[in-house]
Design an enzyme around this catalytic site. Structure first.
Site, short mmCIF file in Angstrom:
data_model
loop_
_atom_site.label_atom_id
_atom_site.label_comp_id
_atom_site.label_asym_id
_atom_site.label_seq_id
_atom_site.Cartn_x
_atom_site.Cartn_y
_atom_site.Cartn_z
N LYS A 183 0.88 -1.15 0.02
CA LYS A 183 0.04 -0.10 -0.06
C LYS A 183 0.88 1.23 0.11
O LYS A 183 1.42 1.66 1.12
CB LYS A 183 -0.92 -0.11 1.24
CG LYS A 183 -2.31 0.62 1.30
CD LYS A 183 -2.13 1.92 0.78
CE LYS A 183 -1.91 3.05 2.01
NZ LYS A 183 -1.63 4.41 1.40
N GLU A 259 9.46 1.82 11.14
CA GLU A 259 10.41 2.55 10.97
C GLU A 259 9.74 3.91 11.13
O GLU A 259 8.88 4.32 10.07
CB GLU A 259 11.14 2.44 9.51
CG GLU A 259 11.82 0.96 9.28
CD GLU A 259 12.97 0.68 10.41
OE1 GLU A 259 13.55 1.85 11.12
OE2 GLU A 259 13.65 -0.38 10.49
N GLU A 391 9.10 16.56 15.09
CA GLU A 391 9.49 16.35 13.63
C GLU A 391 8.86 17.16 12.79
O GLU A 391 7.52 17.03 12.72
CB GLU A 391 9.28 14.87 13.25
CG GLU A 391 10.04 14.33 12.15
CD GLU A 391 9.51 13.11 11.64
OE1 GLU A 391 8.34 12.56 11.57
OE2 GLU A 391 10.51 12.50 11.20
#
Ligand code: NAI
Ligand code: MG
Length: 490
Positions: A183, A259, A391
């Site tokens: 996906k 990750e 982030e």
């Protein structure tokens, strides 16, 4: 050429059981070029029915073979062919990646696409040398640990390095005998679609590799994570998405590899070789428009050299060529989406209140329809500020001074992330001490972004679960079984 005829495509379809097909509802969404706002193609908007079809094709291919029953050596030959075909189509794939992501063509051509090919060549070779464990208790009893495929694997990937990161999962997944459903990120469906043509040309058996395009929550991504016939999810993306996937995968107890996000610290001590450290610090912050999980997105500089380093960084940043991603001279291209651009701008506005914007952070007037932002550098921000803790995933670099080793270790470890960091110093003992005290999955010493694909790659804390690379990827995509033999000694 395989890919050239498809580069002008107006529709990007799903790829299920070796065939290209629209979504079950015929719904589509537009894939936009972030450099000019133009529609590249209409994309099949995959849903749970499409996921059911793709998983069923993958399960059938797995159960009936031959892929899952072939030796690693046989499968590695197909992987090599896929790698070769990616290289043969390098220019076309690079162009598609750049149009889709807005990244400079020099990066797609010299970074993303060669690495995608290498992912296949590397795992073809590496898997061939995978060793099984064998313990001989006495001459009549042996215990052997064997690797078996998992079955149907779900692969969910982000938009920042689309083909690079998808192939980083596909190659080890396939070489171990699994079948899979990919996906891709909704922002970047293009190279995965072109890659499916390569898969066909490499004659991978139908159903072994499938793609369902579309969105995450309440859609294709979530349906894949909830599917009872999917044994594992390998996911790269945001930390918050990792948490949602973990929750959704709990009811079927899937094997998970994550990750996730990062907030990399780049640490320059006063004894560093500044001529080396400074250009790398600029690259680490602004490569791929700052949209890299491993970005050095916080720069810590020891007090004695702080002013000198700030001045040199600003001088370099001034000369970064921002513009048309297809121009070979461009160093920074467009931000992936308007949404992401606005998020970055809101961080910049926030940063202006708490610190000092030294340069950049403005949109390019020449491209009113493109998501271009000049690289921004901040000073006078506390390490506790949002710009140093969260982030941003964009071209924004805060530079913060530090006194000594103890302080910079504390500053580096202060975020919820733990993916990567760099240390610049000519004192090997200091490098050793600091690298041990830092809680990140990778510590670079006097370098950044260097990789050997055999080493474990992944994050500590909220930057991930598990490791990819070499045997770590192969183990994730396997069931390890112990078979104990007892022989009759006659
Ligand atoms: P994202 O988390 O928004 O999306 C990643 C993928 O997950 C997409 O395919 C998306 O459709 C899918 N997804 C979203 N919600 C889902 C759900 N509830 N269930 C299933 N699938 C879902 O990440 P994005 O914005 O595409 O990528 C940027 C992020 O990726 C950054 O945080 C970056 O740090 C991280 N990243 C981490 C890397 C690493 O190796 N640690 C490497 C590259 C990026
Ligand atoms: Mg796109």
């Amino acid at each position: 050429m395989t890919v050239s005829t498809h580069l002008q495509t107006k529709t990007i379809e799903n790829f299920i059981d070796g065939k290209f097909c629209p979504s079950s509802t015929n719904q589509t969404f537009a894939d936009i070029n972030p450099a000019n706002g133009e529609t590249i193609a209409q994309v099949a908007s995959g849903n749970s029915t499409d996921i059911d079809a793709a998983v069923s094709a993958a399960k059938h291919a797995f159960d009936k073979g031959p892929w899952s029953t072939w030796s690693i050596k046989q499968r590695a030959q197909v992987l090599r062919k896929i790698g070769d075909l990616i290289l043969e189509n390098k220019e076309l794939l690079a162009k598609a990646e750049t149009i889709d992501t807005g990244k400079p063509i020099s990066e797609s051509l010299n970074g993303d696409i060669p690495r995608a090919a290498y992912n296949f060549h590397f795992f073809a070779d590496y898997a061939n040398s995978l060793q099984e464990e064998c313990y001989t208790v006495d001459k009549n009893e042996r215990h052997i640990g064997v690797y078996e495929p998992l079955g149907v694997c779900g692969l969910i990937t982000p938009w920042n390095l689309p083909l690079y990161l998808a192939t980083w999962k596909i190659a080890p997944c396939l070489v171990m005998g699994n079948t899979c459903v990919l996906k891709p990120a909704e922002w970047t469906p293009y190279t995965a679609y072109l890659f499916a043509h390569i898969i066909k040309e490499a004659e991978l058996p139908d159903g072994v590799f499938n793609i369902v395009q579309g969105f995450g929550p309440n859609s294709a991504g979530e349906a894949l994570t909830r599917h009872a016939d999917v044994a594992s999810i390998s996911f790269t993306g945001e930390t918050s998405t990792g948490k949602a996937i973990m929750t959704a995968a709990a009811s079927t107890l899937k094997k998970l590899s994550f990750e996730l996000g990062g907030k990399g610290a780049n640490i320059i001590f006063d004894d560093a070789d500044l001529d080396e450290a400074i250009p790398v610090a600029v690259n680490a912050a602004f490569r791929n428009q700052g949209q890299i999980c491993l970005a050095g997105s916080r720069l810590f500089v020891q007090e004695k050299v702080y002013n000198k380093v700030v001045e040199a960084i600003l001088d370099k940043v001034k000369h970064i060529a921002v513009g048309d991603p297809l121009d070979p001279k461009t160093q920074m291209g467009a931000i992936i989406s308007n949404e992401q651009l606005e998020k970055i701008q809101s961080y910049i506005e926030h940063g202006k209140k708490e610190g000092k914007l030294q340069i950049g952070g403005t949109r390019l007037k020449e491209y009113p329809k493109g998501n271009f932002l000049t690289p921004a550098v901040f000073t006078d921000l506390a390490n506790s500020s949002r710009l140093c803790q969260e982030e941003i995933f964009g071209p924004v670099l805060p530079i913060v001074p530090f006194k000594d080793e103890a302080e910079v270790i504390e500053m580096t470890n202060s975020t919820k992330y733990g993916l990567s960091s760099s240390i610049w110093s000519q004192d090997i003992n200091r490098c050793h001490r600091v690298s041990q005290a830092i809680k990140t999955g990778i510590v670079w010493i006097n370098c950044w972004f260097a990789r050997d694909l055999r080493t474990p790659f992944g994050g500590q804390k909220q930057s991930g679960i598990g490791r990819e690379g070499g045997k770590h990827s192969l183990e994730f995509f396997s069931e390890q079984k112990t078979i104990c033999y007892r022989y009759k000694n006659k």
